[in-house]
Design a protein around this motif. Structure first.
Motif, PDB file in Angstrom:
ATOM      1  N   ILE A   1       1.395  -1.262   0.118  1.00 18.15           N
ATOM      2  CA  ILE A   1       0.423  -0.384   0.363  1.00 18.15           C
ATOM      3  C   ILE A   1       0.845   1.678   0.147  1.00 18.15           C
ATOM      4  O   ILE A   1       0.721   2.090  -0.684  1.00 18.15           O
ATOM      5  CB  ILE A   1      -1.108  -0.370   1.199  1.00 18.15           C
ATOM      6  CG1 ILE A   1      -2.033  -0.966   1.209  1.00 18.15           C
ATOM      7  CG2 ILE A   1      -1.582   1.298   1.218  1.00 18.15           C
ATOM      8  CD1 ILE A   1      -2.973  -1.482   2.290  1.00 18.15           C
TER       9      ILE A   1
ATOM     10  N   THR B   1      -9.405  -0.355   1.049  1.00 19.23           N
ATOM     11  CA  THR B   1      -8.479   0.451   0.567  1.00 19.23           C
ATOM     12  C   THR B   1      -8.172   0.978  -0.492  1.00 19.23           C
ATOM     13  O   THR B   1      -7.689   2.455  -0.178  1.00 19.23           O
ATOM     14  CB  THR B   1      -7.606  -1.222   0.660  1.00 19.23           C
ATOM     15  OG1 THR B   1      -7.927  -1.683   1.486  1.00 19.23           O
ATOM     16  CG2 THR B   1      -6.222  -0.588   0.184  1.00 19.23           C
TER      17      THR B   1
ATOM     18  N   CYS C   1     -11.468   6.093   9.106  1.00 22.62           N
ATOM     19  CA  CYS C   1     -10.277   4.639   9.774  1.00 22.62           C
ATOM     20  C   CYS C   1     -10.433   4.609  10.752  1.00 22.62           C
ATOM     21  O   CYS C   1     -10.181   3.293  10.845  1.00 22.62           O
ATOM     22  CB  CYS C   1      -8.501   5.353   8.996  1.00 22.62           C
ATOM     23  SG  CYS C   1      -7.417   3.999   8.838  1.00 22.62           S
TER      24      CYS C   1
ATOM     25  N   VAL D   1      -4.791   1.718   7.459  1.00 24.77           N
ATOM     26  CA  VAL D   1      -5.225   1.453   6.281  1.00 24.77           C
ATOM     27  C   VAL D   1      -5.432  -0.252   6.148  1.00 24.77           C
ATOM     28  O   VAL D   1      -5.983  -0.447   5.890  1.00 24.77           O
ATOM     29  CB  VAL D   1      -4.717   1.641   4.806  1.00 24.77           C
ATOM     30  CG1 VAL D   1      -6.098   1.260   4.236  1.00 24.77           C
ATOM     31  CG2 VAL D   1      -5.271   3.730   4.800  1.00 24.77           C
ATOM     32  N   ALA D   2      -3.908  -0.918   6.438  1.00 25.48           N
ATOM     33  CA  ALA D   2      -4.287  -2.391   6.609  1.00 25.48           C
ATOM     34  C   ALA D   2      -4.754  -3.047   7.872  1.00 25.48           C
ATOM     35  O   ALA D   2      -5.468  -3.143   7.781  1.00 25.48           O
ATOM     36  CB  ALA D   2      -3.069  -2.609   6.244  1.00 25.48           C
TER      37      ALA D   2
ATOM     38  N   THR E   1     -12.627  -5.618   0.835  1.00 28.84           N
ATOM     39  CA  THR E   1     -11.379  -4.999   1.433  1.00 28.84           C
ATOM     40  C   THR E   1     -10.456  -4.144   0.163  1.00 28.84           C
ATOM     41  O   THR E   1     -10.214  -3.083   0.701  1.00 28.84           O
ATOM     42  CB  THR E   1     -10.456  -6.323   1.537  1.00 28.84           C
ATOM     43  OG1 THR E   1     -11.365  -6.461   2.611  1.00 28.84           O
ATOM     44  CG2 THR E   1      -9.425  -5.947   2.094  1.00 28.84           C
TER      45      THR E   1
END
Length: 413
Positions: A72, A290, A327, A206-207, A286
């Motif tokens: 990412i 993302t 987030c 984010v992950a 997902t």
């Protein structure tokens, strides 16, 4: 040299002979390779992300999480004009200092390490990269760790400051200040992070937020039904998020949460049954989330600072208020329904006891029980605080299974 970068950015603290392996790799490509081939990186495969490593082949470990953060960060950094290998290296390396049992283990080690300045995963990462990994030695005989470039070390520094009262996160222990001061040469005065560190940090968020919810849904640990059906439950979640993950008010978070839950992209999360088609739908959710988190940040940053290319301190990552709130809410969902589930509390307590007891017995029986890397460091330590730090380094280096095995061997019964 990459656009916008200087010889100082590519400098290594210990000068190394020039290498000509026929590939013409940049200094930052070499940094990335050094992290990928390090022992600390391999150990992440058996370290907990949220779920205990090895309990489910689908769920993420620190290793898979780090690979996802790096991907990412690389994509987002490339869009902004950062050197992709610098942000990739930062993503791969950002969790190298995390101990067994995730943030639960981090809290346990922070308590037992009070006598040597505490413990923090990001400060430990700096220590791993610049001291504990075996790669390069300085002329004075001391280890320089992986001896990464200044730009890459700065990109790993999520919290570029030492421990301070009232601040839980920090990025350097007192005895690592010399290398920290070196890597921060050329940075603006104060605590500003370079753009690459900001990109890596957002990629981590984010992950963490998206993938932990994905893992929770797949593992059957969470469902969105309580939030969809109960206003009091939504309010309780927003209170959690405001206390831990966000500076926004619960009221503002509540408004964002209503919009988030109404988003059609989340629909597959409410009817997940583990089938192949359901897994594909979950993965699509997902991917979309993302992509939105990345694209919105890139668009907001280029709108303020121009198209770039940007690197180091030429720009700051711009994260619009609703984006940050979304987030944080996803992180809160994982916290409330996965990490705080009642059946996990006893395991968390036992994990903390194991690490606390390990530090105690190793400190009492060192250096004989330390492995060959840490035994000599303990003998060379100048005082009790330094010796305690070596013991904590030893325990932090262990994987989850290794910590259990060491405890069983040294503290039987």
């Amino acid at each position: 040299m990459s656009a916008g970068r200087t010889e100082e950015d590519a400098a290594r603290r210990v000068t190394e002979p020039a290498k000509d392996d026929g590939h013409g790799r940049s200094p930052y490509e070499r940094d990335r390779a050094r992290v990928l081939h390090s022992a600390a990186f391999r150990r992440l495969a058996a370290k907990t992300q949220v779920h205990t490593a090895g309990t489910d082949d689908f769920l993420r470990t620190r290793l898979t999480h780090s690979l996802e953060v790096a991907q990412i960060a690389r994509e987002m950094g490339a869009r902004l004009g950062c050197d992709p290998d610098v942000v990739d290296t930062a993503g791969l390396a950002h969790d190298l200092g995390h101990p067994p049992f995730g943030h639960n283990g981090e809290a346990a080690l922070d308590a037992v390490a009070a006598g040597c300045g505490g413990f923090e995963g990001n400060a430990q990462t700096l220590r791993v990269l610049t001291r504990l990994e075996a790669k390069v030695y300085a002329p004075d005989g001391g280890s320089a760790g992986l001896n990464l470039t200044r730009a890459s070390l700065d990109a790993v520094s999520k919290y570029p400051w030492p421990r301070r009262p009232g601040r839980h996160k920090f990025g350097v222990y007192p005895d690592d200040l010399p290398v920290f001061d070196w890597l921060r040469e050329g940075a603006p005065a104060g605590e500003r992070r370079c753009l690459e560190a900001q990109v890596m940090d957002w990629a981590d968020d984010v992950a963490y937020s998206v993938h932990d919810v994905e893992d929770g849904i797949h593992g059957g640990y969470l469902t969105l039904e309580p939030l969809l059906a109960d206003a009091d439950e939504r309010a309780a979640l927003c209170a959690d998020v405001a206390a831990i993950y966000s500076t926004e008010s619960p009221g503002y978070l509540g408004d964002v949460l209503v919009d988030l839950l109404a988003d059609p992209v989340l629909a597959p999360l409410a009817r997940y049954d583990g089938s192949h088609r359901a897994q594909a739908a979950l993965k699509a959710t997902t991917s979309v989330l993302t992509g939105r988190f990345v694209a919105t940040a890139v668009a907001a940053t280029t709108a303020r600072f121009g198209a770039g290319p940007h690197c180091r301190y030429a720009a700051d990552l711009v994260l619009p208020r609703p984006l940050r709130a979304r987030c944080a809410l996803l992180k809160g969902i994982a916290l409330r329904y996965v990490m705080r589930r009642p059946d996990a509390l006893g395991r968390y307590q036992r994990q903390r006891e194991i690490l606390t007891e390990l530090v105690g017995v190793l400190a009492e029986r060192a250096p004989d029980v330390l492995d060959p890397v840490f035994g000599p460091l303990w003998r060379a330590a100048p005082d009790d605080a330094a010796r305690l730090r070596v013991v904590v380094d030893q325990v932090a280096s262990l994987t989850d299974p290794a910590a259990l095995a060491w405890h069983a061997r040294l503290i039987p019964g």
